[in-house]
Design an enzyme around this catalytic site. Structure first.
Site, PDB file in Angstrom:
ATOM      1  N   GLU A   1      92.672  13.132 -15.401  1.00 34.32           N
ATOM      2  CA  GLU A   1      94.095  12.874 -15.582  1.00 34.32           C
ATOM      3  C   GLU A   1      94.504  11.668 -14.743  1.00 34.32           C
ATOM      4  OE1 GLU A   1      96.336  16.518 -17.069  1.00 34.32           O
ATOM      5  OE2 GLU A   1      96.317  16.658 -14.905  1.00 34.32           O
TER       6      GLU A   1
ATOM      7  N   GLY B   1     104.013  17.815 -20.840  1.00 29.63           N
ATOM      8  CA  GLY B   1     105.284  17.803 -21.577  1.00 29.63           C
ATOM      9  C   GLY B   1     105.178  18.335 -22.995  1.00 29.63           C
TER      10      GLY B   1
ATOM     11  N   ASN C   1      99.904  23.010 -19.660  1.00 25.58           N
ATOM     12  CA  ASN C   1     100.365  23.184 -18.284  1.00 25.58           C
ATOM     13  C   ASN C   1     101.886  23.142 -18.314  1.00 25.58           C
ATOM     14  OD1 ASN C   1     101.005  23.047 -15.606  1.00 25.58           O
ATOM     15  ND2 ASN C   1     100.104  21.020 -15.253  1.00 25.58           N
TER      16      ASN C   1
ATOM     17  N   GLU D   1      99.887  16.572  -9.204  1.00 23.96           N
ATOM     18  CA  GLU D   1     101.174  16.872  -8.552  1.00 23.96           C
ATOM     19  C   GLU D   1     100.960  17.678  -7.280  1.00 23.96           C
ATOM     20  OE1 GLU D   1     102.971  18.441 -12.084  1.00 23.96           O
ATOM     21  OE2 GLU D   1     102.985  16.412 -12.921  1.00 23.96           O
TER      22      GLU D   1
ATOM     23  N   SER E   1     100.054  12.286 -20.933  1.00 27.73           N
ATOM     24  CA  SER E   1     100.887  11.856 -22.069  1.00 27.73           C
ATOM     25  C   SER E   1     100.213  12.062 -23.422  1.00 27.73           C
ATOM     26  CB  SER E   1     101.322  10.394 -21.884  1.00 27.73           C
ATOM     27  OG  SER E   1     102.144  10.269 -20.748  1.00 27.73           O
TER      28      SER E   1
ATOM     29  N   LYS F   1     103.960  23.774 -16.068  1.00 28.80           N
ATOM     30  CA  LYS F   1     104.537  23.361 -14.774  1.00 28.80           C
ATOM     31  C   LYS F   1     105.711  24.282 -14.391  1.00 28.80           C
ATOM     32  CE  LYS F   1     102.985  18.732 -15.787  1.00 28.80           C
ATOM     33  NZ  LYS F   1     103.091  17.322 -15.527  1.00 28.80           N
TER      34      LYS F   1
ATOM     35  N   HIS G   1      95.567  19.703  -9.397  1.00 28.41           N
ATOM     36  CA  HIS G   1      96.416  18.865 -10.257  1.00 28.41           C
ATOM     37  C   HIS G   1      97.027  17.748  -9.409  1.00 28.41           C
ATOM     38  CE1 HIS G   1      99.780  17.608 -12.751  1.00 28.41           C
ATOM     39  NE2 HIS G   1      99.088  18.096 -13.767  1.00 28.41           N
TER      40      HIS G   1
ATOM     41  N   GLY H   1     103.047  12.295 -17.535  1.00 27.38           N
ATOM     42  CA  GLY H   1     104.498  12.374 -17.665  1.00 27.38           C
ATOM     43  C   GLY H   1     105.186  11.035 -17.822  1.00 27.38           C
TER      44      GLY H   1
END
Ligand code: PEP
Length: 254
Positions: free
Chosen positions: A167, A235, A9, A97, A213, A11, A95, A173
């Site tokens: 998640e 990430g 992902n 976010e 992570s 982002k 997601h 993150g």
């Protein structure tokens, strides 16, 4: 046997040249990982360029979001048909976010899941608890509520066609990864919820990724858990080396 799916992902990161270079670097080495399904989800504006960079490889293309309507006056939105037109096979929905920064509710996620399936896209439906919810012992209740809401209109046959991603919000993150035992327990809880709502076959067939992570160094232990079927990677998916290292860990534990 569920094939692991390792998905990146990206982002709201990278520029066009960086996205194409990353896609090429992953595609070049994907052939050495035949037992893992690989997927990258760039920003919408780079889907076309990344799709071209992936052409002929075994890396699939996915989007990070979509709108549930087929077409019309929905400024700034993107339909499932448009994503398919660009070569997408997957779409990440719900997601954390989008839920926590952009206010998406389970009901909003649910209509998107139904629309994605109807169009022929595979939705990756994300669920996960906040740190405060885990600390209050509410993890199982939170994921049950999210599953009941986000998959409300689905049949057992539909459920077999989706991917779930567990998640935990506190792990996204932050560098604070769930332990393999914490993650496996929630994946088992998810299968129990699906078996109760649908049936044992659907619960056993649906792929459930872990996200939060994940790095090459911790991927092996997580992906060795019997109910963890791959990873949704934020990430670490922005570096080909790290993303492929996670995919190699998935391959190694098959
Ligand atoms: C994510 O955003 O889906 C995610 C898992 O991010 P990260 O790997 O950076 O924690």
């Amino acid at each position: 046997m569920r094939r692991p799916l390792v998905a990146g992902n990206w982002k709201m990161n990278l520029d066009r040249a960086g996205a194409v270079a990353l896609a090429r670097a992953i595609a070049e080495r994907a052939g050495s990982l035949p037992d893992v399904d690989l997927l990258v989800c760039p920003p919408h504006v780079y889907l076309d360029a990344v799709g071209q960079a992936l052409a002929g490889s075994r890396v699939a293309l996915g989007a990070q979001n979509m709108y549930h309507e087929a077409s019309g006056a929905f400024t700034g939105e993107t339909s499932a048909a448009m994503l398919l037109d660009l070569g997408c096979r997957y779409v990440i929905l719900g997601h954390s976010e989008r839920r926590h920064i952009l206010g998406e509710t389970d009901q909003m996620v649910e209509v998107k899941v139904v629309a994605a399936l109807a169009a022929g896209l595979t939705p990756i439906v994300c669920v996960g608890e906040l740190l405060s919810e885990r600390q209050a012992g509410q993890t199982a209740n939170v994921i049950r509520r999210q599953i009941e809401g986000s998959l409300a209109g689905l049949t057992a046959a539909d459920v077999e066609r989706i991917v779930l991603a567990y998640e935990p919000v506190w792990a996204i993150g932050t560098g604070q990864v769930a332990t393999p035992q914490q993650a496996e327990q929630v994946h088992l809880d998810l299968r129990t919820i699906l078996a109760q709502r649908y049936n044992a076959q659907a619960a056993g067939r649906v792929r459930i990724q872990y996200g939060g992570s994940v790095k090459p160094a911790n991927a092996g232990e997580l992906l060795a858990q019997p109910d963890i079927d791959g990873a949704l990677v934020g990430g670490a998916s922005l570096k080909a080396e790290d993303f492929l290292g996670i995919a190699a860990a998935a391959e190694a534990v098959r």
